[in-house]
Write a protein that holds these residues in place. Structure first.
Motif, mmCIF file in Angstrom:
data_model
loop_
_atom_site.group_PDB
_atom_site.id
_atom_site.type_symbol
_atom_site.label_atom_id
_atom_site.label_comp_id
_atom_site.label_asym_id
_atom_site.label_seq_id
_atom_site.Cartn_x
_atom_site.Cartn_y
_atom_site.Cartn_z
ATOM 1 N N THR A 1 0.873 -1.057 -0.099
ATOM 2 C CA THR A 1 -0.016 -0.035 -0.001
ATOM 3 C C THR A 1 0.814 1.335 -0.101
ATOM 4 O OG1 THR A 1 -0.251 -0.054 2.359
ATOM 5 C CG2 THR A 1 -1.858 -0.953 1.251
ATOM 6 N N GLU B 1 -4.753 -9.422 -3.226
ATOM 7 C CA GLU B 1 -6.276 -9.686 -3.010
ATOM 8 C C GLU B 1 -6.818 -9.452 -4.253
ATOM 9 O OE1 GLU B 1 -8.095 -8.193 0.691
ATOM 10 O OE2 GLU B 1 -6.236 -6.921 0.761
ATOM 11 N N SER C 1 -16.411 -1.466 2.629
ATOM 12 C CA SER C 1 -15.167 -1.640 2.316
ATOM 13 C C SER C 1 -14.675 -2.262 0.783
ATOM 14 C CB SER C 1 -14.813 -2.562 3.390
ATOM 15 O OG SER C 1 -14.890 -2.403 4.819
ATOM 16 N N THR C 2 -15.257 -3.137 0.517
ATOM 17 C CA THR C 2 -15.270 -3.412 -0.891
ATOM 18 C C THR C 2 -14.907 -2.315 -1.610
ATOM 19 O OG1 THR C 2 -16.551 -5.391 -0.374
ATOM 20 C CG2 THR C 2 -15.842 -5.149 -2.714
ATOM 21 N N LYS D 1 -11.631 -0.307 -1.175
ATOM 22 C CA LYS D 1 -10.677 -1.269 -1.891
ATOM 23 C C LYS D 1 -10.462 -1.152 -3.279
ATOM 24 C CE LYS D 1 -10.217 -4.813 2.240
ATOM 25 N NZ LYS D 1 -10.580 -5.920 2.657
ATOM 26 N N TYR E 1 -9.054 2.154 -4.088
ATOM 27 C CA TYR E 1 -7.635 2.146 -3.682
ATOM 28 C C TYR E 1 -6.714 1.015 -4.336
ATOM 29 C CZ TYR E 1 -3.573 3.165 -0.787
ATOM 30 O OH TYR E 1 -2.288 3.456 -0.289
ATOM 31 N N LEU F 1 -7.182 -2.362 -4.524
ATOM 32 C CA LEU F 1 -6.792 -3.625 -3.828
ATOM 33 C C LEU F 1 -7.643 -4.699 -4.546
ATOM 34 C CD1 LEU F 1 -6.303 -2.431 -0.124
ATOM 35 C CD2 LEU F 1 -4.384 -3.430 -1.841
ATOM 36 N N TYR F 2 -8.800 -4.290 -4.893
ATOM 37 C CA TYR F 2 -9.715 -4.993 -5.759
ATOM 38 C C TYR F 2 -9.836 -4.527 -7.179
ATOM 39 C CZ TYR F 2 -11.503 -7.458 -1.404
ATOM 40 O OH TYR F 2 -11.277 -8.041 -0.173
ATOM 41 N N HIS G 1 -6.964 1.961 6.432
ATOM 42 C CA HIS G 1 -7.896 0.630 6.307
ATOM 43 C C HIS G 1 -8.488 0.335 7.648
ATOM 44 C CE1 HIS G 1 -6.089 -0.482 2.478
ATOM 45 N NE2 HIS G 1 -5.052 0.304 3.011
#
Ligand SMILES: Nc1ncnc2c1ncn2[C@@H]1O[C@H](COP(=O)(O)OP(=O)(O)OP(=O)(O)O)[C@@H](O)[C@H]1O
Ligand SMILES: Nc1ncnc2c1ncn2[C@@H]1O[C@H](COP(=O)(O)OP(=O)(O)OP(=O)(O)O)[C@@H](O)[C@H]1O
Ligand SMILES: [Mg+2]
Ligand SMILES: [Mg+2]
Lengths: 382, 317, 365, 507
Positions: free
Chosen positions: B190, B316, D43-44, D47, D50, D52-53, D84
């Motif tokens: 991150t 992820e 959160s999803t 993410k 950002y 992440l997903y 987070h």
């Protein structure tokens, strides 16, 4: 093989459950292909090599099949034993490199109980079970030492198991076998005295050497499977398996006696691996020779990993390795070094480690979209 | 008394000679595990490198070429381990075991194909030859320091590496990132640290170090490859790394205890008289190993590795 | 002489099963292979397996000094060798040599095969067997004497004694070393003989004996050697298989005045070790025994039973290597005289190291 | 000017549609709140923004530019920063190392730690976020840890700051500090996206509020144009009674009694000094206090993770010499841990496996050591329903549950366990109001069933609402004992800061 048993217990959960069976098979296949290439490169004929290898592996009917088959199962039972030794500990989140040590401890215990006076001469149906129990106790205690040091002192089991392997080796072969347990050497053959008739494992496929060791180990494997997936004890060990290595405390907070379970897990691991050594002594050598040269312990790790640390998987992997090793000596007749099969073993383990890649390929085959592959992994990964 | 000085120095020198291969392996472990990748293939990598080193030296007649071959195979194996564990987030233990098992089979196979024997290679140019040793005549005869008067370049390299590695890990940007990746790759990511690059680097350089371990054996202590030479040394290195709490100096300390005990053990055997003669050989031989465990129980105690050591890193989805 | 007559039409097949040491152990496995392949078969093992014939020159070169006078001739047999990776392999290996390869004689190298040969001999009464270093035993470890097995034992203590004597003369420091692998019977016999030999020449000589706990760890062998040298030993003898290579390694690095003594085979001839500083080797002629057994089969004079190879019948001995450079002629004569005395049974050499202490050495030599 | 725009974002997890065609547009310089039930998909969504997903479909615009965010690296490049729900910190590193990681001041290859220290010093001055740059993060209480997180992203010049439930773990004071910070940031023209379950806060600070439900955008309300009640209804889809039902305590005999308990903290300093108190059947004793004043130590001693250096703990009048989680739970203690992931659940385990952990040895889950899967599944299905864990599937792995649902799973596990004494450490952390209300009722129920309950919470409202007696922990000591009707939140606040002591009612 991964999760096969979880599914038996929990019903079909993972979407692509069959993958878990397919992946190891593909790995093995790939290993044989790469192995063939390797032989070719070093200027020999893969065809001949594999013909001999499998011809004498005992897996497929052919000339002298019966004896090959017997030899295969003889080795397999030992590989399964040491394989379980690793797998059991792994289930509890412990990294057990000690199977080698447990193996020889089992060997010496079997030899001693096999020849020593009070026991020798007991009727077989008492003597043999007694030896098995004794062997498992000895191996178990040797394993429990590492477990104890881990639980009470937080000493990493990798160190202790490695050190204990060597300590076992030297105390047995440079003390017991040439000292307290040495045979009267009038034959010029050293090592411990030979075990009494009542200590020998009954043969089940005359004229071959095949004995009940394979039956014993299959039974033990079943018990282990039952223990893991059907009992609270196994449940607790599995909770540790997912947390111990990452310093998570959930099981402990839930009132699970992690320390005791750690010791017990290592005890069981040691006890089962020790059986392998006992099989060697009670069914093949009939004494503990001056130099034992196991090697089964380390191969056991490979067996466990090919079998994905699942009891059923370990059985199949044990049989595979047993077959390879049985065919091994015959490939020499084609002037291919006897170690060739362990190259294949190595490749197999390698591809097992690469299963993510293999899964990815398979997925691509079914529906060429990478995303879904990853989510499948995200969802189903251990 | 003075008559003992040469003996003392010689003993220390032996201990160092015995230390070098294990130390290299341990440092290799320190490198890759601080980046969160367990490497139990140290053993196999040593074996591979020991062989390729000899092979290279054999065909070229030059130990340095052998060294290059050894480093080369180290890079290849490291890349393999990284490809499996980093690129495909494969299980690090499995990958390591795979390399170990392959080492067992392949090297014997190659030994047989290259040198027509399953036992030993012929002797080759090596670093242990009196001429190629590092001579520091002025140290001779000084207690303890005298031990350093005649060491192979590889031993020196191993000792220097301890300092270098310590500096890299704890005083450079790279080191900070390596340790960050080993502690919490997600946090590192991150912040835009390229986790994969770091891991690749650490794994490969780690296995190169392990490779040096093999070389220190076959081109340092000895001058030929013996089929069973690295047996167990890689694992001892692994243990030493953990014993040393994943730090370079810690590992060095652990191995010095071990090697010291090894030399002591041999000495005591040889000079055993009276009661000592009654102690069974087995206890002498297992002394180093018992001592290690003893030290752990008594002094060192609990060791905690990098937080995400051994945890495959997957982005992820 | 039998050697002159043509080799029989369909060649006799000789099978050999090594112990886990395997081909290239530079010790008794190789020695047995020399007896079978080089001498009886007059071939050499080549890369990728298989054999190719060797020249007469090579053949003669392969015959050690002390056997020159024993008329060793090719026997025109064909060899089948199986190495064993593990103790479990012995029986299957023997089985495939008998059943698949239909060998006339199967040789088991090393006492580890005593059980395997014993069992197989009973199982395959029509095949002849030879066992090195031990008598055949049955599943209960009892010595047996089947009509189709010949076992060869060697008096290692006798040759150990001779190299001990030579070491005693060669040492200037009055301190010598002994490196053992694991204390198993043959190794112990070597040690006992060695100590006895030293004691006979000069009881005051100090011996530093160390066991490395392994036959396969040259690095340990080197540590041991270094340790002994740094304690002032100048002549080192090893009975430690591959571990011993480490000893020669450090001897080689140091050169004069240090001497190394080889074991089992003439290590003074081994380019890979340290010919320059190999004082002598205590020879254990597994090769010759193997040859004799094969010969008996070829000439159909095979006798079962237990044959003990002694100095007398060339079963053991010492290699000349550098003895002449290190010892005076007079000393050599003394050693030779001791040899005679042993052959004539004037004195017995103990076979267990502890017995040496209260063993009275011969005097008049 | 739009700082961030998302159009038609869809995220499909196996079996779960986490985000279902979500459209948001957020102006530069505004504080934009997102609320919604547990598992709503907040959160999803974050993410995804950002990097992440990867979204199943949909587009993202940053400062009116269409962007494709693959990794957090891209996000950082676009000046997006995220704090987070679970902190992304390295406990073994110092505050400074954590902050500068990834963009370290250096001399050549050498890491210039001194320079880094100063930079962090300045940074925390500039934004008024006090931290000790040289301290190890492991030694920091969550509040401070969060500051470190914020400083981290500020240092990277983030313009858009995402906070995923920042206040869930904060004390009221810490929360206030945070809000001050947020306002300050807003003044500097930063854009802030803010997720919370505490509607009061949200209404207090947000300019606009988006409500998610079951992955869908439920609606967007302007500042001041809504009330807590109304918002609550939007979130849960029904009326929620935010007032905690008062129930008279029918106090029974003493269940747990603690005498001069003295405990060392993780850092080896005395964290709890000679604390004594009782908890009786049928009462809820609340522990108020700023985090880091000994709560952790008290909890660890009670559950048997750390051995007290002095003092005694008695259960049912019988003193227990050596407490282990094992034997104390046997005695009938249930424990709701503060840290779900470390102490609450086995993440790779399925709901059915997690929910029996701790009672797996009891009938009907097992009989003489053999598990009874039919019973377990029945039980799990029932409990997931009762505690409204989503998804209902008893085979979901805990890893794949949303934060709140993980918490519900733990509650289901602990509260359905046979016990006399419940140690609840921040039981509502990360829960949506619906769930919160539910938990409150559960606790009251328990109490009426005659359970002894020790409630540790940072929520003064929670303490005031639920407790029959309140103990105030400050600096490892009990500085006051009172009851809700005899005190006010203000007074409690003062006591928690050690500014006001109060005579204790003699034991
Ligand atoms: N990696 C994953 N795999 C499968 N399902 C997931 C995954 N992550 C989240 N989910 C599911 O997606 C839904 C939304 O999860 P998310 O964490 O966004 O909820 P949330 O709004 O943050 O809830 P909370 O307020 O409790 O944090 C949940 O139902 C959750 O179970
Ligand atoms: N570097 C720092 N900067 C500012 N305050 C600090 C710092 N380090 C510690 N503190 C203060 O020290 C006190 C104790 O922190 P501690 O780690 O004991 O919290 P804790 O109770 O263990 O946390 P938890 O209850 O979450 O386990 C906190 O109240 C915090 O305010
Ligand atoms: Mg969330
Ligand atoms: Mg606290």
């Amino acid at each position: 093989m991964k999760d096969v048993l979880k599914r038996i217990v929990f019903g079909k959960r993972e979407k692509y459950w069959w993958m878990n069976a397919l992946v190891p098979l593909i790995s093995i296949l790939l290993a044989f292909i790469v192995g063939a290439i390797f032989i070719k490169i070093t200027g020999r004929s893969p065809v001949v090599a594999y013909k001999l290898l499998f011809g004498a592996s005992g897996l497929f009917p052919g000339p002298y099949w019966k004896s090959h088959f017997a030899e295969m199962l003889l080795s397999s039972s030992m590989y399964i034993a040491t394989g379980l030794g690793f797998a059991i500990a792994a289930k509890g989140g412990l990294f057990n490199i000690g199977a080698e040590g447990h193996f020889i401890v089992g060997g010496i215990a079997a030899a001693y109980l096999g020849y020593a006076k009070p026991f020798a001469g007991l009727p077989k149906f008492i003597h043999l079970p007694l030896i098995i129990v004794g062997v498992m106790l000895a191996g178990g205690i040797w394993g429990a030492i590492a477990g104890y040091l881990k639980a009470k002192r937080g000493i990493h089991e990798v160190i202790t198991t490695i050190m204990l392997n060597w300590i076992a080796l030297y105390l047995i072969e440079a003390w017991l076998v040439i000292g307290p347990m040495e045979a009267a050497v009038e034959t010029g053959i050293s090592g411990t005295p030979y075990i009494s008739l009542s200590a020998k494992l009954p043969k089940i496929l005359p004229p071959t050497r095949l004995n009940i060791s394979i039956i014993i180990i299959l039974a033990v494997t079943f018990l282990i499977w039952y223990l893991f997936y059907k009992t609270t004890f196994g449940y607790e060990i599995r909770t540790m398996g997912h947390t111990l290595m990452f310093g998570m405390e959930a099981p402990k907070a839930a009132g699970i006696n992690v320390e005791r379970r750690t010791i017990q897990t290592m005890f069981i691991a040691g006890a089962v691996a020790a059986l392998g050594g006992a099989f060697m002594v009670l069914g093949v050598l009939f004494q503990y020779p001056p130099i034992f040269e196991g090697g089964y312990g380390f191969d056991g790790i490979a067996v466990a990993l090919i079998g994905q640390n699942e009891p059923l998987g370990v059985i199949l992997a044990g049989i595979l390795i047993g077959a390879l090793r049985t065919g091994a000596t015959t490939v020499q007749l084609a002037h291919i070094p006897k170690t060739f099969p362990s190259i294949i073993e190595g490749f197999t383990v390698g591809f097992i480690a690469l299963q993510m890649l293999i899964r990815y390929w398979i997925m691509k085959l079914i529906q060429g979209r990478k995303k879904s592959v990853q989510t499948e992994m995200g969802g189903g990964a251990k | 008394m003075n008559s003992n000085i040469p003996f003392l120095n010689a003993s220390i020198a032996q201990a160092l000679d015995y230390t070098a291969p294990i130390l290299f392996a341990a440092l290799g472990g320190v490198m890759s595990e601080n980046a969160g990748v367990v490497n139990i293939a140290l053993e196999g990598m040593m074996r591979f490198a020991a062989f390729f080193g000899v092979w290279g030296s054999f065909v070229s007649g030059n130990a340095w070429v052998g060294l290059l071959w050894g480093v080369g195979i180290g890079i290849v194996l490291g890349a393999l381990h990284a490809y499996i564990t980093v690129k495909w987030a494969g299980d690090q233990i499995i990958s390591g075991v795979a390399i170990n098992v392959m080492a067992m089979g392949m090297i014997t196979y190659l030994l047989e194909s290259v040198f027509k024997t399953t036992g030993y290679s012929p002797p080759v140019a090596y670093f242990g030859a009196p001429a190629s040793k590092i001579h520091l005549a002025f140290l001779k005869g000084i207690p303890i320091l005298g031990a350093f008067a005649e060491l192979t370049i590889l031993i020196w390299f191993a000792l220097i590496l301890v300092v270098v590695l310590h500096f890299v890990l704890y005083h450079t940007v790279l080191g900070l990132r390596i340790r960050a990746v080993g502690e919490n790759p997600h946090a590192a990511e991150t912040l835009g640290v390229n986790v994969f690059k770091i891991k690749w680097f650490a794994v490969i350089s780690g296995s190169v170090l392990a490779a040096f371990g093999g070389l220190a054996l076959s081109l340092g202590t000895l001058s030929s490859f013996t089929n069973s030479m690295a047996m167990g040394k890689g694992f001892i290195g692994l243990a030493a790394m953990i014993f040393g709490k994943w730090t370079p100096f810690g590992a060095l300390g652990a191995i010095l205890i071990f090697a010291g005990a090894q030399v002591l053990q041999l000495f005591m055997q040889g000079t055993a008289t009276g009661f000592a003669k009654l102690i069974p050989l087995g206890f002498y031989l297992s002394l180093p190993y018992m001592l290690t465990i003893g030290a752990l129980i008594g002094v060192v105690g609990k060791a905690v590795g990098p937080a995400s050591d051994g945890v495959p890193y997957k982005k992820e989805s | 002489a039998p050697a002159e007559e043509e080799p029989p039409v369909e060649t006799i097949k000789i099978g050999l099963v090594t112990d886990v040491g395997g081909r290239g152990d530079r010790s008794f496995n190789d020695s047995a292979l020399r007896g079978l392949e080089t001498w009886a078969g007059k071939v050499k093992y080549v890369k990728g397996g298989g054999y190719e014939a060797i020249t007469d020159a090579e053949f003669d070169a392969s015959i050690p000094e002390d056997l020159k006078d024993r008329n060793i001739q090719p026997l025109g047999v064909s060899a089948k060798v199986l190495e064993s990776k593990d103790k479990k392999d012995y029986i299957p290996n023997i089985a495939s040599l008998v059943e698949q390869e239909k060998c006339d004689l199967v040789i088991g190298v090393g006492f580890m095969l005593a059980g395997a040969i014993g069992e197989s001999a009973v199982k395959y009464p029509d095949t002849k067997f030879m066992l090195i270093d031990a008598p055949p035993v049955d599943e209960d470890g009892n010595m047996i004497d089947p009509p189709n097995v010949v076992g060869y034992l060697f008096n290692e203590h006798e040759c150990g004694f001779l190299v001990g004597a030579i070491a005693a003369y060669a040492t200037e420091a009055g301190k010598v070393g002994y490196i053992g692998g694991m204390p198993i019977p043959p190794v112990l016999r070597y040690e006992a003989g060695y100590r006895a030999g030293l004691k006979t020449i000069d009881p005051s000589i100090e011996i530093i004996g160390q066991y490395t706990g392994s036959f396969t760890e040259p690095a340990l062998g080197k540590s041991a050697a270094e340790s002994q040298i740094s304690q002032g030993c100048d002549v080192l003898f090893h009975a430690a298989g591959a571990t011993g290579n480490g000893m020669f390694q450090s001897i080689c690095e140091r050169g004069a005045p240090y001497w190394g003594i080889g074991v089992d085979v003439d290590m003074g001839l081994d380019e890979n070790l340290c010919p320059a500083r190999t004082l002598t080797s205590s020879l254990k002629h597994v090769d010759y025994a193997t040859y004799l057994a094969i010969k008996s089969v070829v000439e159909d004079t095979f006798h079962s039973g237990l044959i003990i190879m002694t100095l007398k019948d060339g079963g053991v001995g010492y290699a000349p290597d550098h003895v002449a450079d290190a010892l005076t002629q007079d000393q050599i004569d003394k050693v030779e005289h001791l040899r005679e005395m042993m052959i004539d049974g004037v004195f017995e050499v103990p076979t267990d190291p502890p017995d040496v202490d209260n063993w009275t050495p011969p005097t008049d030599f | 000017m739009k700082a961030l725009e998302v159009k038609g974002i869809v995220k499909q997890f196996p079996g779960v549609l986490a985000n279902d065609n979500i459209n948001l547009s957020i102006n530069k310089g505004e504080i934009y709140a997102i609320v919604g039930e547990n598992g709503a998909g907040k959160s999803t969504l974050m993410k995804i923004i950002y990097g992440l997903y990867t979204p199943t479909s949909g587009e993202i615009f940053v400062f009116d530019k269409k962007v494709d965010i693959k990794t957090p690296y891209d996000a950082i490049g676009l000046k997006i920063g995220m704090v987070h729900q679970e902190f992304m910190l390295i406990p073994r590193f110092t505050v400074t190392q954590n902050i500068v990681l990834g963009d370290e001041p250096s001399k050549g290859i050498v890491f210039d730690y001194k320079k880094a220290l100063n930079e962090v010093e300045e940074l925390s001055e500039k934004f008024g976020l006090k931290v000790d740059p040289a301290e190890k993060v492991a030694n920091l209480p969550v509040g401070i840890q969060q500051r470190v997180e914020i400083l981290k992203i500020l240092r990277r010049g983030a313009e858009i700051l995402i906070f995923d439930e920042p206040t869930a773990v904060l004390t009221p004071e810490e929360t206030e500090d945070l809000f001050k910070t947020l306002m300050k940031l807003k003044k500097n023209g930063k854009t802030i996206i803010f997720i919370s379950h505490k509607l009061k806060e949200v209404i207090a600070i947000a300019d606009r509020i988006a409500v998610l439900r079951r992955g869908k955008l439920q609606g967007i309300v302007e500042r001041g144009k809504t009330s807590e009640v109304e918002l609550a209804r939007m979130v849960v889809g029904r009326d929620v009674v935010l007032k905690i039902p008062k129930a008279e305590a029918k106090v029974g005999g003493t269940v747990v009694s603690i005498r001069d308990l003295t405990v060392k903290s993780k850092r080896g300093i005395i964290g709890l000094k000679e604390v004594s108190f009782d908890v009786c059947a049928g009462e809820i004793v609340g522990i108020a206090g700023v985090e880091g004043n000994g709560q952790a130590e008290l909890v660890n001693a009670l559950i048997g993770f750390t051995r007290p250096i002095k003092g005694t703990i008695a259960f049912d009048g019988e003193e227990i010499r050596v407490i282990t989680p094992f034997n104390i739970r046997k005695k009938g203690m249930a424990y709701i841990p503060k840290d779900r992931k470390m102490r609450g659940l086995v993440l790779p385990f399925r709901s059915r496996e997690n929910i029996i952990m701790g009672q797996h040895t009891l009938y009907p889950f097992s009989k003489n050591g053999v598990l009874n899967n039919i019973e377990i599944d029945k039980f799990t299905t029932k409990k997931l329903e009762e505690f409204d864990v989503r998804p209902r599937d008893i085979h979901t792995r805990a890893r794949n549950l949303s934060g709140g649902n993980q918490q519900k799973l733990i509650l289901a596990k602990e509260m359905s366990m046979e016990h006399k004494f419940l140690l609840a450490s921040q039981p509502t952390r990360g829960l949506d109001i619906g769930a919160m209300e539910f938990v409150y009722h559960k606790l009251i129920e328990e109490k009426e069933r005659g359970m002894a309950i020790l409630l540790i919470s940072l929520e003064l409202s929670e303490i005031m609402g639920l407790s029959d007696r309140i103990l105030v922990l400050y600096n490892g000591e009990i500085v006051g004992e009172t009851t809700p009707d005899k005190t006010t939140e203000e007074e409690l606040g003062l006591m928690m800061l050690g500014l006001k002591k109060q005579k204790r009612v003699a034991q």
